[in-house]
Write an enzyme that holds these catalytic residues in place. Structure first.
Site, short mmCIF file in Angstrom:
data_model
loop_
_atom_site.label_atom_id
_atom_site.label_comp_id
_atom_site.label_asym_id
_atom_site.label_seq_id
_atom_site.Cartn_x
_atom_site.Cartn_y
_atom_site.Cartn_z
N CYS A 19 -7.31 -0.99 1.50
CA CYS A 19 -6.20 -1.54 2.28
C CYS A 19 -6.75 -1.99 3.63
O CYS A 19 -7.45 -1.24 4.31
CB CYS A 19 -5.11 -0.48 2.47
SG CYS A 19 -3.79 -1.02 3.59
N CYS A 32 -4.99 0.55 6.48
CA CYS A 32 -5.29 1.98 6.59
C CYS A 32 -6.63 2.38 5.99
O CYS A 32 -7.05 3.52 6.14
CB CYS A 32 -4.17 2.81 5.97
SG CYS A 32 -4.13 2.80 4.16
N CYS A 36 -8.44 -5.06 -9.74
CA CYS A 36 -8.05 -4.01 -10.67
C CYS A 36 -7.59 -2.80 -9.84
O CYS A 36 -8.40 -2.10 -9.24
CB CYS A 36 -9.26 -3.66 -11.54
SG CYS A 36 -8.91 -2.49 -12.84
N CYS A 42 0.36 3.25 3.59
CA CYS A 42 0.81 2.75 4.89
C CYS A 42 1.86 1.65 4.83
O CYS A 42 2.41 1.25 5.85
CB CYS A 42 -0.40 2.26 5.71
SG CYS A 42 -1.10 0.70 5.13
N CYS A 86 0.84 -1.19 0.00
CA CYS A 86 0.00 0.00 0.00
C CYS A 86 0.88 1.25 0.00
O CYS A 86 1.79 1.37 0.82
CB CYS A 86 -0.90 -0.01 1.23
SG CYS A 86 -1.83 1.52 1.47
#
Length: 149
Positions: A113, A116, A136, A67, A64
């Site tokens: 995510c 986060c 995607c 984070c 991510c």
């Protein structure tokens, strides 16, 4: 420590910490670049075929961009014609969470995510076996660490 990403201006970024974050959008706005903030906190979308990872096949791990949470291995990445990086499975059951998205007059499933809550993209049921899923993703929502040679 080996391959890790250091984002000195972002105190919430870690490629190893899996503690769930509860950070205000105002705080994210202070620590994320404007383009990353627009996608990850306001659910914007980058234009297809423009992101840095849509057409790569390098071996490694995707994290991510907000984070540092581990999201995907390159072994789950596949070539799709959609113009965004596509994966058929997430790294772990907790790495990504899902939310109904009825914006823009469509019924979709948004991917967030798991650490986060940042917007990553959407998931569809038109991917390859063994899962039949296509995650995607927006390239700008991802960081990448290549495998060491």
């Amino acid at each position: 420590m080996g391959n890790v990403i250091n984002k000195s201006g972002n105190p919430y970024y870690s490629n190893t910490d899996t503690t769930k974050l509860h950070v205000s959008d105002a705080e994210w706005k202070k620590v994320l670049p404007a383009d990353v903030y627009a996608v990850m906190r306001e659910a914007d979308t980058e234009r297809p075929f423009t992101g840095k990872y849509w057409n790569t096949d390098e071996k490694g791990t995707y994290y991510c961009a907000s984070c540092g949470n581990k999201l995907f291995r390159s072994t789950a990445k596949f070539s799709s014609s959609c113009g965004w990086p596509s994966f058929f499975e997430q790294e772990s059951k907790k790495s990504i969470v899902f939310k109904e998205d009825n914006s823009i007059g469509m019924e979709r499933i948004e991917t967030l995510c798991g650490r986060c809550g940042g917007h990553l993209g959407h998931i569809f049921d038109d991917g390859p076996e063994p899962t039949g899923k296509r995650y995607c993703m927006n390239s700008i929502a991802l960081d990448f660490i290549p495998d060491t040679k």
